[in-house]
Enzyme design. Structure first.
Site, short mmCIF file in Angstrom:
data_model
loop_
_atom_site.label_atom_id
_atom_site.label_comp_id
_atom_site.label_asym_id
_atom_site.label_seq_id
_atom_site.Cartn_x
_atom_site.Cartn_y
_atom_site.Cartn_z
CD1 TRP A 20 -17.93 -2.68 56.85
CD2 TRP A 20 -17.61 -4.58 57.94
NE1 TRP A 20 -16.59 -2.94 56.84
CE2 TRP A 20 -16.35 -4.11 57.50
CE3 TRP A 20 -17.64 -5.80 58.63
CZ2 TRP A 20 -15.15 -4.77 57.73
CZ3 TRP A 20 -16.44 -6.47 58.86
CH2 TRP A 20 -15.23 -5.95 58.43
CD GLU A 49 -8.16 -40.10 78.20
OE1 GLU A 49 -9.12 -40.74 77.74
OE2 GLU A 49 -7.37 -39.44 77.48
NE ARG A 71 -10.54 -9.20 59.82
CZ ARG A 71 -11.16 -9.88 58.87
NH1 ARG A 71 -10.52 -10.80 58.16
NH2 ARG A 71 -12.45 -9.66 58.62
#
Length: 315
Positions: free
Chosen positions: A172, A54, A209
């Protein structure tokens, strides 16, 4: 709350994302001041909790416009501190005609008192109980009301439901776009947790990353009864998250035993399931008995070749 109020509160809730998680120990709040459909002031909580949203919005040149409406995601604070005046007082002195509050503040120093102070100043105030604002403040509200962080469980899994091969390796599973999204989620978290097995097998960095967000890497936690390595904090059991102080957002990343432990303890508020179009045939299942009952998919997104499912407890 009318449709226009809802839209402005949703915009304020989106703006509050800029404060997360840098605002802690204060909540990530945003304020938008509107006059005749035009934004004349906006602000969000600063790093370390000051300035408040605010105060930041009112400091802009055109913000103190007579007849304007302020949209604030959280009830303006009613208590003064050494770091600044109460936001309820700032708004009361600003000459605004109306204030729409997204969510009431559970902090006993403010709860209801901020709105009462504004009403006493002759300002039209509405408490909207906005779902968008509530979602933007989930960490703060969970910490204030039940004494623990808001917990997101993140899992990357194959299309046949495995998070790792039989030997525990899982590097992965998902593609670059899904991994980038997961790093964004890390950047929005105060702390991140994995199990001891994941730490020993994968030696994860658990950092962020993404260009420009490297400094947002969260505090690293490991669920283990053993000593934690340097740079990590050990938690003996899932309920230890209640003692994490000012941590508002906790991300639980791996592996299957940790996921099951947090789910069994009723300590998961949201799940992010990144599903990759690959199969393992066998391995460590994300959910040996299937996705837990009582959860529903609230959103699905395509991230490259992968799919993200966002789940919340069914209401």
């Amino acid at each position: 709350m009318n449709d226009e109020d809802g839209r402005w509160l949703a915009a304020a809730a989106a703006l509050a994302e800029r404060a997360r998680p840098l605002s802690r120990p204060n909540p990530a709040v945003a304020a938008i001041i509107v006059k005749d459909g035009v934004v004349v002031g906006r602000g969000w909580t600063g790093e370390g909790g000051r300035p408040h949203a605010e105060a930041e919005a009112l400091a802009q040149p055109c913000a103190r416009a007579p007849g304007a409406t302020a949209y604030v995601t959280l009830e303006p604070c009613a208590h003064r501190s050494e770091r600044g005046p109460a936001c309820a007082d700032l708004l009361a002195d600003a000459g605004l005609a109306r204030i729409v509050v997204g969510v009431g503040d559970p902090d006993p120093r403010t709860a209801g008192a901020g709105i009462e102070r504004l009403l006493a100043a002759g300002i039209d105030v509405e408490l909207a109980e906005s779902e968008a604002c509530r979602a933007s403040l989930a960490g703060y509200l969970t910490r204030a009301r039940i004494g623990r962080p808001f917990v997101t469980l993140k899992l990357a899994l194959t299309s046949d439901g495995f998070i790792a091969r039989p030997d525990g390796s899982s590097r992965w599973i998902t593609g670059e776009a899904a991994r980038a999204h997961a790093h964004r989620e890390r950047a929005r978290s105060d702390a991140i947790l994995v199990g001891g097995g994941t730490l020993r097998t994968d030696s994860p960095r658990l950092d962020v990353r993404l260009p420009g967000l490297e400094q947002r890497s969260p505090q690293r936690l490991v669920l283990t009864r053993d000593a934690a390595p340097e740079g990590w904090t050990a938690l003996a059991d899932p309920h230890a998250i209640h003692a994490l102080g000012d941590v508002q957002y906790l991300m639980v990343e791996g592996g299957a035993q940790v996921a099951q432990a947090f789910l069994a303890a009723g300590l998961v508020d949201r799940m992010l399931l990144y599903r990759a179009p690959v199969t393992f045939g066998e391995g460590i299942a994300a959910f040996p008995d299937g996705v837990p009952r009582g959860w529903q998919v609230i959103d699905t997104r395509t991230l490259g070749n992968d799919t993200l499912e966002i789940l919340e407890p069914a209401r």
